[in-house]
Design a protein around this motif. Structure first.
Motif: not given
Length: 252
Positions: A124-147
């Protein structure tokens, strides 16, 4: 005619090669019996891992290194996910000490589940970084949700896999005797928060099947209704991500 089949074969090989080159799984040498066992556990879910990374493509090549010295983490500079064998061993030990087989899921199976969730998180972190996905708030929480959503939408038993991963958060939370400032400054949410957030999505995906995982105290404040709404909201976000990134431009 032979030239046609030869050309067709070459095109197929090139196509498969381009797809498989997106994410490469590498196993570093195992230096102990425990490392060899950890390596075996990872290899037992290798196909499921490939399904996860194929679910949401990224625009850059990614390497998953098993047996790294530190981790789990994603290195954006190297485009690598590092998973130590020691991490797998520690997870297996936790589930064994907790007699996790009493849940009808063996410690080995629970460890396999946790590996899938962990890799989904780092991917999820790699996806957010490589695709330049905008995340407001904790990226760690977004990665948990994505997983968690990756598991739920990729596998028929994805919610059960996510449930084992949630239980790992609960076990890790049990190791904490008292909180200090470092816990609250950490980039991750508290293990207890990660546990309940994952449970919330699991419940929301199938309230009837998972009716017993929401505590009565949370039912009294209608947290169950929130979890259903949260699951549908995040699933809508998931659908938008898939629609936007399922077909990536060819940068060759």
């Amino acid at each position: 005619m032979k030239r046609f089949y030869l050309l067709l074969t070459i095109l197929c090989v090139i196509s498969i090669s381009n797809l498989s080159a997106k994410t490469i799984q590498t196993y570093l040498p195992a230096s102990s019996d425990a490392d060899k066992r950890a390596q075996e556990v990872i290899k037992s879910v290798e196909l499921q891992i490939q399904i996860l990374v194929d679910e949401l493509p990224i625009e850059s090549n990614l390497q998953i290194k098993y047996g790294a010295k530190e981790g789990p983490f994603f290195d954006p500079e190297l485009m690598e996910v590092h998973i130590p064998y020691e991490f797998v061993t520690e997870v297996l030990t936790r589930f064994k000490k907790d007699n996790y087989q009493e849940t009808s899921v063996s410690p080995i199976e629970a460890t396999q589940d946790a590996i899938l969730h962990t890799l989904g998180h780092e991917y999820g972190h790699a996806f957010i970084f490589a695709n330049q996905v905008v995340v407001l708030g904790k990226e760690e929480d977004a990665a948990d949700t994505l997983a968690t959503l990756l598991l739920i939408h990729s596998f028929e038993n994805g919610t059960d896999i996510a449930l084992s991963a949630a239980d790992l958060f609960s076990l890790e939370d049990g190791d904490i005797d008292e909180f200090d400032d470092d816990h609250f400054w950490d980039e991750h949410s508290l293990d207890a928060q990660r546990y309940f957030s994952t449970l919330c999505l699991i419940y929301g995906s199938d309230p009837e099947k998972y009716a017993d995982i929401i505590p009565k105290e949370q039912l009294s404040i209608e947290r169950d209704l929130y979890c259903e709404e949260e699951y549908f909201r995040q699933t809508a976000n998931w659908d938008r991500l898939k629609e936007r990134y399922s077909i990536l431009p060819n940068k060759s």
